[in-house]
Design a protein around this motif. Sequence first.
Motif, mmCIF file in Angstrom:
data_model
loop_
_atom_site.group_PDB
_atom_site.id
_atom_site.type_symbol
_atom_site.label_atom_id
_atom_site.label_comp_id
_atom_site.label_asym_id
_atom_site.label_seq_id
_atom_site.Cartn_x
_atom_site.Cartn_y
_atom_site.Cartn_z
ATOM 1 N N TRP A 151 0.822 -1.213 0.000
ATOM 2 C CA TRP A 151 0.000 0.000 0.000
ATOM 3 C C TRP A 151 0.853 1.259 0.000
ATOM 4 O O TRP A 151 0.566 2.211 -0.728
ATOM 5 N N ARG A 152 1.910 1.293 0.776
ATOM 6 C CA ARG A 152 2.694 2.523 0.929
ATOM 7 C C ARG A 152 3.384 2.950 -0.368
ATOM 8 O O ARG A 152 3.750 4.116 -0.518
ATOM 9 N N ASN A 153 3.584 2.048 -1.311
ATOM 10 C CA ASN A 153 4.311 2.402 -2.534
ATOM 11 C C ASN A 153 3.427 3.018 -3.607
ATOM 12 O O ASN A 153 3.922 3.733 -4.480
ATOM 13 N N TRP A 154 2.134 2.769 -3.576
ATOM 14 C CA TRP A 154 1.271 3.249 -4.652
ATOM 15 C C TRP A 154 1.164 4.770 -4.658
ATOM 16 O O TRP A 154 1.488 5.424 -5.644
ATOM 17 N N GLU A 155 0.699 5.330 -3.556
ATOM 18 C CA GLU A 155 0.511 6.779 -3.504
ATOM 19 C C GLU A 155 1.823 7.526 -3.632
ATOM 20 O O GLU A 155 1.896 8.601 -4.242
ATOM 21 N N ARG A 156 2.875 6.960 -3.105
ATOM 22 C CA ARG A 156 4.182 7.626 -3.079
ATOM 23 C C ARG A 156 4.873 7.606 -4.432
ATOM 24 O O ARG A 156 5.595 8.558 -4.779
ATOM 25 N N LEU A 157 4.665 6.547 -5.231
ATOM 26 C CA LEU A 157 5.524 6.330 -6.393
ATOM 27 C C LEU A 157 4.794 6.188 -7.729
ATOM 28 O O LEU A 157 5.445 6.232 -8.772
ATOM 29 N N GLN A 183 2.439 -6.680 4.287
ATOM 30 C CA GLN A 183 2.426 -7.859 3.438
ATOM 31 C C GLN A 183 1.065 -8.119 2.813
ATOM 32 O O GLN A 183 0.976 -8.675 1.715
ATOM 33 N N GLN A 184 0.003 -7.701 3.492
ATOM 34 C CA GLN A 184 -1.356 -8.016 3.033
ATOM 35 C C GLN A 184 -2.047 -6.898 2.266
ATOM 36 O O GLN A 184 -2.948 -7.175 1.471
ATOM 37 N N GLU A 185 -1.682 -5.644 2.488
ATOM 38 C CA GLU A 185 -2.486 -4.532 1.985
ATOM 39 C C GLU A 185 -1.842 -3.848 0.783
ATOM 40 O O GLU A 185 -0.629 -3.634 0.749
ATOM 41 N N PHE A 186 -2.680 -3.480 -0.176
ATOM 42 C CA PHE A 186 -2.222 -2.862 -1.413
ATOM 43 C C PHE A 186 -3.369 -2.046 -1.991
ATOM 44 O O PHE A 186 -4.492 -2.045 -1.458
ATOM 45 N N ALA A 187 -3.116 -1.352 -3.080
ATOM 46 C CA ALA A 187 -4.135 -0.485 -3.685
ATOM 47 C C ALA A 187 -4.869 -1.206 -4.811
ATOM 48 O O ALA A 187 -4.352 -2.149 -5.414
ATOM 49 N N LEU A 188 -6.076 -0.739 -5.080
ATOM 50 C CA LEU A 188 -6.838 -1.144 -6.262
ATOM 51 C C LEU A 188 -7.380 0.115 -6.913
ATOM 52 O O LEU A 188 -8.027 0.931 -6.249
ATOM 53 N N TYR A 189 -7.095 0.290 -8.209
ATOM 54 C CA TYR A 189 -7.570 1.421 -9.000
ATOM 55 C C TYR A 189 -8.584 0.901 -10.002
ATOM 56 O O TYR A 189 -8.332 -0.101 -10.689
ATOM 57 N N TYR A 190 -9.699 1.601 -10.128
ATOM 58 C CA TYR A 190 -10.739 1.203 -11.071
ATOM 59 C C TYR A 190 -11.017 2.337 -12.044
ATOM 60 O O TYR A 190 -11.284 3.475 -11.641
ATOM 61 N N PHE A 191 -10.971 2.011 -13.329
ATOM 62 C CA PHE A 191 -11.308 2.935 -14.409
ATOM 63 C C PHE A 191 -12.575 2.419 -15.077
ATOM 64 O O PHE A 191 -12.557 1.371 -15.747
ATOM 65 N N GLY A 192 -13.669 3.118 -14.898
ATOM 66 C CA GLY A 192 -14.924 2.685 -15.500
ATOM 67 C C GLY A 192 -16.097 3.476 -14.970
ATOM 68 O O GLY A 192 -15.938 4.419 -14.189
ATOM 69 N N GLU A 193 -17.282 3.069 -15.390
ATOM 70 C CA GLU A 193 -18.491 3.830 -15.103
ATOM 71 C C GLU A 193 -19.159 3.442 -13.797
ATOM 72 O O GLU A 193 -20.017 4.166 -13.300
ATOM 73 N N ALA A 194 -18.798 2.297 -13.228
ATOM 74 C CA ALA A 194 -19.451 1.839 -12.000
ATOM 75 C C ALA A 194 -19.013 2.679 -10.807
ATOM 76 O O ALA A 194 -17.964 3.342 -10.837
ATOM 77 N N GLN A 195 -19.819 2.631 -9.761
ATOM 78 C CA GLN A 195 -19.482 3.312 -8.520
ATOM 79 C C GLN A 195 -19.179 2.281 -7.440
ATOM 80 O O GLN A 195 -19.860 1.260 -7.333
ATOM 81 N N GLY A 196 -18.160 2.591 -6.650
ATOM 82 C CA GLY A 196 -17.777 1.702 -5.572
ATOM 83 C C GLY A 196 -18.081 2.295 -4.217
ATOM 84 O O GLY A 196 -18.742 3.324 -4.111
ATOM 85 N N PRO A 197 -17.594 1.671 -3.146
ATOM 86 C CA PRO A 197 -17.853 2.149 -1.796
ATOM 87 C C PRO A 197 -17.070 3.423 -1.477
ATOM 88 O O PRO A 197 -16.327 3.945 -2.326
ATOM 89 N N GLU A 198 -17.226 3.920 -0.264
ATOM 90 C CA GLU A 198 -16.477 5.089 0.179
ATOM 91 C C GLU A 198 -14.978 4.834 0.037
ATOM 92 O O GLU A 198 -14.507 3.695 0.146
ATOM 93 N N ALA A 199 -14.223 5.911 -0.194
ATOM 94 C CA ALA A 199 -12.795 5.784 -0.504
ATOM 95 C C ALA A 199 -11.993 5.146 0.623
ATOM 96 O O ALA A 199 -10.935 4.560 0.377
ATOM 97 N N GLU A 259 -2.104 7.986 -9.542
ATOM 98 C CA GLU A 259 -2.607 8.916 -8.540
ATOM 99 C C GLU A 259 -3.173 10.178 -9.197
ATOM 100 O O GLU A 259 -4.136 10.779 -8.694
ATOM 101 N N GLY A 260 -2.596 10.575 -10.316
ATOM 102 C CA GLY A 260 -3.119 11.732 -11.038
ATOM 103 C C GLY A 260 -4.523 11.490 -11.542
ATOM 104 O O GLY A 260 -5.374 12.397 -11.528
ATOM 105 N N TRP A 261 -4.810 10.258 -12.002
ATOM 106 C CA TRP A 261 -6.153 9.932 -12.463
ATOM 107 C C TRP A 261 -7.140 9.858 -11.300
ATOM 108 O O TRP A 261 -8.319 10.147 -11.479
ATOM 109 N N VAL A 262 -6.671 9.476 -10.120
ATOM 110 C CA VAL A 262 -7.538 9.531 -8.942
ATOM 111 C C VAL A 262 -7.847 10.989 -8.598
ATOM 112 O O VAL A 262 -8.982 11.360 -8.319
#
Length: 278
Positions: A15-21, A230-246, A26-29
Amino acid sequence: MDRKLLLIILDGVPWRNWERLFGNLEGWVADGTAQKWKMRSVLPSTSASCYASIHTGVTPQEHGCTGNGNVFRIKQPDVFGQVRKSGGVTGAVAHSFWSEFFNRHPFDYVRDVEYDEPESETINHGRFHSMTGYGMANQMTPSDVDLFATLTNLCLKRGLNYGMLHTCTLDSMGHRFQHDSHEMDHACFVMDEMLAPFIPKWRALGYEVIVTADHGQDARGHHGGRDPLQQEFALYYFGEAQGPEADTVIDQLQLAPTILSRLGAEIPETMRAAPFLG
């Protein structure tokens, strides 16, 4: 089937590497093009065990893959098979474990490195690599831009409804250099830069796109246990559906039924977790 989705799995990115690197993702988010959540892997947070769970929606305790040394043809219903039952065309550009789990075992270097099987009940179009000889001195990983291009080629030539890409580059870099290093920072930067031009192309071809990992890695480049790194990481979704709170943490077992729901394929009874996109 008239819907299309691509799943891009970047192996071993905490998780820590996605937002940082990953500045492009992140720009699309930031501009609202993509949605992002934290996902938590199954246990053990070992590569093969996670691969099997990503596509079956069941835990390793249920499907039976306890680690990289225990790879076999999975018995539970999987995403590829469910898409095929609904009339979709499937493809995969990935490590050979995926072919063994969801098409046939053992992996045959000649027969299974590249195949086009329109009548297959699981993977119609496979492009696989085995990383035979992998070790600290040589990662044995293909260039990621070649993998992204290969998936795009399959989309254009074979009309995939569902395509999956998996690359081990960052997992291998983490094991070799660990995570507080110039080499690891640069590897993530290069991955983000290589991936970025393909996402608009895939979207223009009509695909929803999910970019995520299979598991994370801790500061020493290890994974397999319960540590959040070890367990946590990011998921990015590009599409028209809506997901849960960030700030929602998504369970990895939700990924398979979510993919099937977006494609309009039947979700089998074995996939008991709820889809997170609607």
